[in-house]
Motif scaffolding. Structure first.
Motif, PDB file in Angstrom:
ATOM      1  N   GLU A  76       0.951  -1.172   0.002  1.00  0.00           N
ATOM      2  CA  GLU A  76       0.131  -0.020  -0.082  1.00  0.00           C
ATOM      3  C   GLU A  76       0.829   1.265   0.025  1.00  0.00           C
ATOM      4  O   GLU A  76       0.710   2.050  -0.683  1.00  0.00           O
ATOM      5  N   MET A  77       1.875   1.128   0.885  1.00  0.00           N
ATOM      6  CA  MET A  77       2.736   2.406   0.948  1.00  0.00           C
ATOM      7  C   MET A  77       3.648   2.844  -0.491  1.00  0.00           C
ATOM      8  O   MET A  77       3.467   3.832  -0.821  1.00  0.00           O
ATOM      9  N   ASP A  79       2.557   1.569  -3.419  1.00  0.00           N
ATOM     10  CA  ASP A  79       1.528   2.205  -4.596  1.00  0.00           C
ATOM     11  C   ASP A  79       1.207   3.588  -4.320  1.00  0.00           C
ATOM     12  O   ASP A  79       1.103   4.533  -5.089  1.00  0.00           O
ATOM     13  N   GLU A  80       0.906   4.055  -2.722  1.00  0.00           N
ATOM     14  CA  GLU A  80       0.771   5.493  -2.721  1.00  0.00           C
ATOM     15  C   GLU A  80       2.003   6.202  -3.167  1.00  0.00           C
ATOM     16  O   GLU A  80       1.693   7.451  -3.553  1.00  0.00           O
ATOM     17  N   GLN A  81       3.318   5.901  -2.732  1.00  0.00           N
ATOM     18  CA  GLN A  81       4.329   6.736  -3.161  1.00  0.00           C
ATOM     19  C   GLN A  81       4.288   6.822  -4.752  1.00  0.00           C
ATOM     20  O   GLN A  81       4.840   7.688  -5.350  1.00  0.00           O
ATOM     21  N   LYS A  83       2.081   6.713  -6.871  1.00  0.00           N
ATOM     22  CA  LYS A  83       1.003   7.609  -7.353  1.00  0.00           C
ATOM     23  C   LYS A  83       1.501   9.159  -7.115  1.00  0.00           C
ATOM     24  O   LYS A  83       1.136   9.892  -7.799  1.00  0.00           O
ATOM     25  N   ASN A  84       1.828   9.271  -6.008  1.00  0.00           N
ATOM     26  CA  ASN A  84       2.386  10.690  -5.534  1.00  0.00           C
ATOM     27  C   ASN A  84       3.643  10.838  -6.451  1.00  0.00           C
ATOM     28  O   ASN A  84       3.547  12.201  -6.985  1.00  0.00           O
ATOM     29  N   ARG A 141       2.344  15.587   0.906  1.00  0.00           N
ATOM     30  CA  ARG A 141       1.367  14.433   0.620  1.00  0.00           C
ATOM     31  C   ARG A 141       2.081  13.212   0.804  1.00  0.00           C
ATOM     32  O   ARG A 141       1.327  12.405   1.488  1.00  0.00           O
ATOM     33  N   ILE A 145       1.169  10.488   3.448  1.00  0.00           N
ATOM     34  CA  ILE A 145       0.833   9.004   3.186  1.00  0.00           C
ATOM     35  C   ILE A 145       1.694   8.042   3.908  1.00  0.00           C
ATOM     36  O   ILE A 145       1.288   7.081   4.478  1.00  0.00           O
ATOM     37  N   LYS A 146       3.147   8.446   3.990  1.00  0.00           N
ATOM     38  CA  LYS A 146       3.894   7.440   4.774  1.00  0.00           C
ATOM     39  C   LYS A 146       3.558   7.345   6.340  1.00  0.00           C
ATOM     40  O   LYS A 146       3.474   6.349   6.881  1.00  0.00           O
ATOM     41  N   GLN A 149       0.453   5.425   6.611  1.00  0.00           N
ATOM     42  CA  GLN A 149       0.601   3.708   6.587  1.00  0.00           C
ATOM     43  C   GLN A 149       1.253   3.407   7.868  1.00  0.00           C
ATOM     44  O   GLN A 149       0.874   2.166   8.215  1.00  0.00           O
TER      45      GLN A 149
END
Length: 163
Positions: A76-77, A79-81, A83-84, A141, A145-146, A149
Motif C-alpha cells: 500500500e505504501m 502504491d501510494e508513493q 501515485k504521488n 502529501r 501518506i507514509k 501507512q
C-alpha cells in the motif's frame, strides 16, 4: 555358656534373616517410588513437549500473520508513493497544475470567484502554485501518506499481537 550358644546363634541368625527381609522390602519400596517418580517425570516431560510444540505453532502463525500484514502495508505504501511520484512528475512536466481553493475558515465555505457566473464548487477562488510550490505540496502529501501507512501498520500489529 555352651548352653546359650545355640540360642545366641539362633538369635543372630534370626536378626540377620529379619535384616535381609527388611532390606528386600526397602529395595522393593524404593523401586516402586523410583518407577512412580520416573513416570511422573515422563508425564511432565511429555506435557512440556506438547506445550512447546503448541507455542511454536502459535508463534509461527503470528509471524506468518505479521509477515502478511507487513507485505500488505508495504505494498500500500509503495502504491501510494508511486501515485504521488507520478503526480509530482506531472507537475514538473507541466501536464498538471496544483491549485488550492481558498476557503473562509470561519464559516468553512469556499470563497466564491466574483467573475464566475455559475454556482458550484468550481466558483471557489483558486491559487495556482509554482512548480516548486507544487513539489512541496507533493512532498507533504508523500510524508502524510507514509505517516498514515505507518500508523495503520502499527495499529494492525497491535491488534494481531493482542489477540
Amino acid at each position: 555358656m555352651n548352653n546359650n550358644l545355640p540360642i545366641v546363634m539362633a538369635f543372630v541368625a534370626g536378626a540377620a534373616l529379619a535384616w535381609w527381609v527388611e532390606g528386600l522390602r526397602w529395595d522393593a519400596d524404593a523401586s516402586k517410588l523410583n518407577e512412580s517418580h520416573t513416570a511422573a517425570l515422563k508425564k511432565q516431560s511429555d506435557q512440556a513437549v506438547i506445550d512447546l510444540t503448541n507455542q511454536q505453532k502459535r508463534t509461527e502463525a503470528a509471524q506468518s500473520a505479521l509477515a502478511a500484514l507487513d507485505a500488505k502495508h508495504t505494498k500500500e505504501m509503495v502504491d501510494e508513493q508511486a501515485k504521488n511520484d507520478k503526480l509530482r512528475a506531472d507537475v514538473a512536466a507541466g501536464t498538471r497544475r496544483v491549485r488550492i481553493a481558498a476557503a473562509n475558515l470561519a464559516t468553512c465555505q469556499l470563497v466564491g470567484n466574483s467573475t464566475s457566473g455559475t454556482g458550484g464548487v468550481g466558483d471557489a477562488a483558486q491559487v495556482e502554485l509554482s512548480g516548486a510550490g507544487g513539489r512541496a505540496v507533493f512532498d507533504l502529501r508523500a510524508s502524510a501518506i507514509k505517516d498514515d501507512q505507518v500508523i495503520r501498520y502499527l495499529q494492525d500489529y497491535i491488534r494481531k499481537i493482542s489477540k
